[in-house]
Scaffold this active site. Sequence first.
Site, PDB file in Angstrom:
ATOM      1  N   GLN A  64     -38.816 -39.738  16.230  1.00  0.00           N
ATOM      2  CA  GLN A  64     -38.367 -38.911  17.352  1.00  0.00           C
ATOM      3  C   GLN A  64     -36.892 -38.549  17.206  1.00  0.00           C
ATOM      4  O   GLN A  64     -36.559 -37.542  16.608  1.00  0.00           O
ATOM      5  CB  GLN A  64     -38.646 -39.626  18.673  1.00  0.00           C
ATOM      6  CG  GLN A  64     -38.628 -38.711  19.877  1.00  0.00           C
ATOM      7  CD  GLN A  64     -39.424 -39.275  21.041  1.00  0.00           C
ATOM      8  OE1 GLN A  64     -40.149 -40.262  20.920  1.00  0.00           O
ATOM      9  NE2 GLN A  64     -39.309 -38.644  22.186  1.00  0.00           N
ATOM     10  N   ASP A  65     -35.992 -39.386  17.716  1.00  0.00           N
ATOM     11  CA  ASP A  65     -34.571 -39.124  17.461  1.00  0.00           C
ATOM     12  C   ASP A  65     -33.929 -40.383  16.893  1.00  0.00           C
ATOM     13  O   ASP A  65     -34.528 -41.449  16.902  1.00  0.00           O
ATOM     14  CB  ASP A  65     -33.837 -38.579  18.702  1.00  0.00           C
ATOM     15  CG  ASP A  65     -33.719 -39.568  19.845  1.00  0.00           C
ATOM     16  OD1 ASP A  65     -34.470 -40.569  19.845  1.00  0.00           O
ATOM     17  OD2 ASP A  65     -32.888 -39.351  20.733  1.00  0.00           O
TER      18      ASP A  65
END
EC number: 3.2.2.27
Length: 225
Positions: A64-65
Amino acid sequence: MENILQNDWGPLLGPEFEKEYYQNLANFLKEEYEEHVIYPKVEDIFNALQYTSYENTKVVILGQDPYHGPNQAHGLSFSVQPGIKTPPSLLNMYKELRDEYGYEIPNNGYLVKWAEQGVLLLNTVLTVRQGEANSHKGKGWEHFTDRVIELLNEREKPVIFILWGRHAQAKKKLITNTSHRIIESVHPSPLSARRGFFGSKPYSKVNTILANMGEREIDWEIPNL
């Protein structure tokens, strides 16, 4: 930043750097790096693409991040720098690996060995503010990393996409070429791992597919540092 891509991703992604969304993203990042603590370091933002060229990509593990704690993120999804405690999701990934192959859980979370063998460790957002998860969401990175996935989808040689959790599985719509393979389950996070990640055998599934294609299998064992 486009000068950083020194391998075959350079010409493929070059047009992205000229687009308005990327110009806006670059301006945003310039201010963010000047005014806040941002991870990873600027020179590490594109490490996933640096370590794993377009032609050499066999497997994609979509994150995701980046991690938002000090000195964790270095541009590879799920991986942390040497000397940093292994985060909970990665620890669960190691537990599944131990159950599949009998490998001991290593003393580090440094996954460069995977990246060098053709495992593209790609986050959908490539930067984050310290201590603020998803703080760079919706700023343009998603357009850029979607293009990475689209380019791999266009490739004739099959790619194995590992999609853990709903966020990663939302990218399935970009994978339309039926020669590619998708392995999916819930996320290895402690919140969900027992609902279908443990026992899903993603690593041996990858190697079975690679062996059937006549490709070298991935050596998933991460050495102690």
